[in-house]
Design a protein around this motif. Sequence first.
Motif, PDB file in Angstrom:
ATOM      1  N   PHE A  21       8.517   1.819   3.721  1.00 51.76           N
ATOM      2  CA  PHE A  21       7.466   0.790   3.080  1.00 51.76           C
ATOM      3  C   PHE A  21       6.860   1.244   2.239  1.00 51.76           C
ATOM      4  O   PHE A  21       6.213   2.363   2.490  1.00 51.76           O
ATOM      5  N   SER A  22       6.915   0.655   1.046  1.00 52.37           N
ATOM      6  CA  SER A  22       5.995   1.207  -0.119  1.00 52.37           C
ATOM      7  C   SER A  22       4.502   1.027  -0.310  1.00 52.37           C
ATOM      8  O   SER A  22       3.735   1.725  -1.069  1.00 52.37           O
ATOM      9  N   VAL A  26       3.726  -4.298   2.008  1.00 56.91           N
ATOM     10  CA  VAL A  26       5.243  -4.553   2.420  1.00 56.91           C
ATOM     11  C   VAL A  26       5.405  -4.285   3.697  1.00 56.91           C
ATOM     12  O   VAL A  26       6.290  -5.085   4.398  1.00 56.91           O
ATOM     13  N   TYR A  29       4.483  -7.768   5.535  1.00 59.18           N
ATOM     14  CA  TYR A  29       5.444  -8.587   5.223  1.00 59.18           C
ATOM     15  C   TYR A  29       6.767  -8.496   5.952  1.00 59.18           C
ATOM     16  O   TYR A  29       7.176  -9.495   6.760  1.00 59.18           O
ATOM     17  N   GLN A  30       7.191  -7.026   6.327  1.00 61.07           N
ATOM     18  CA  GLN A  30       8.243  -7.000   7.069  1.00 61.07           C
ATOM     19  C   GLN A  30       7.939  -7.471   8.694  1.00 61.07           C
ATOM     20  O   GLN A  30       8.644  -8.083   9.095  1.00 61.07           O
TER      21      GLN A  30
END
Length: 91
Positions: A21-22, A26, A29-30
């Motif tokens: 995950f950046s 992110v 969101y995942q």
Amino acid sequence: MNQIEIWFGIITRQSIRRGTFSSVNVLAYQIRDYIDSWNEKAKPFTWTATATADEILGKVRLIQTSVKKIINNNSKQHNQHHDIRVRQIDR
């Protein structure tokens, strides 16, 4: 293990553990995406314990006793350590 721990174990194994995950956004969101997908086909967890309620409560009492012993031992060690430091300072 309670149902919350089971749920976090599932989401960790199936969605998070092997991900890259950046950013926190992110990752969030995942997690949201996984929860939305899970909820589309959600089924209630089923109690699978074979022990009786009395057996489970007995184990809980045993753990409580063990934890109390650990806390008492840590308190005694802390107090002994504190007493030694006070004596050293007084010298």
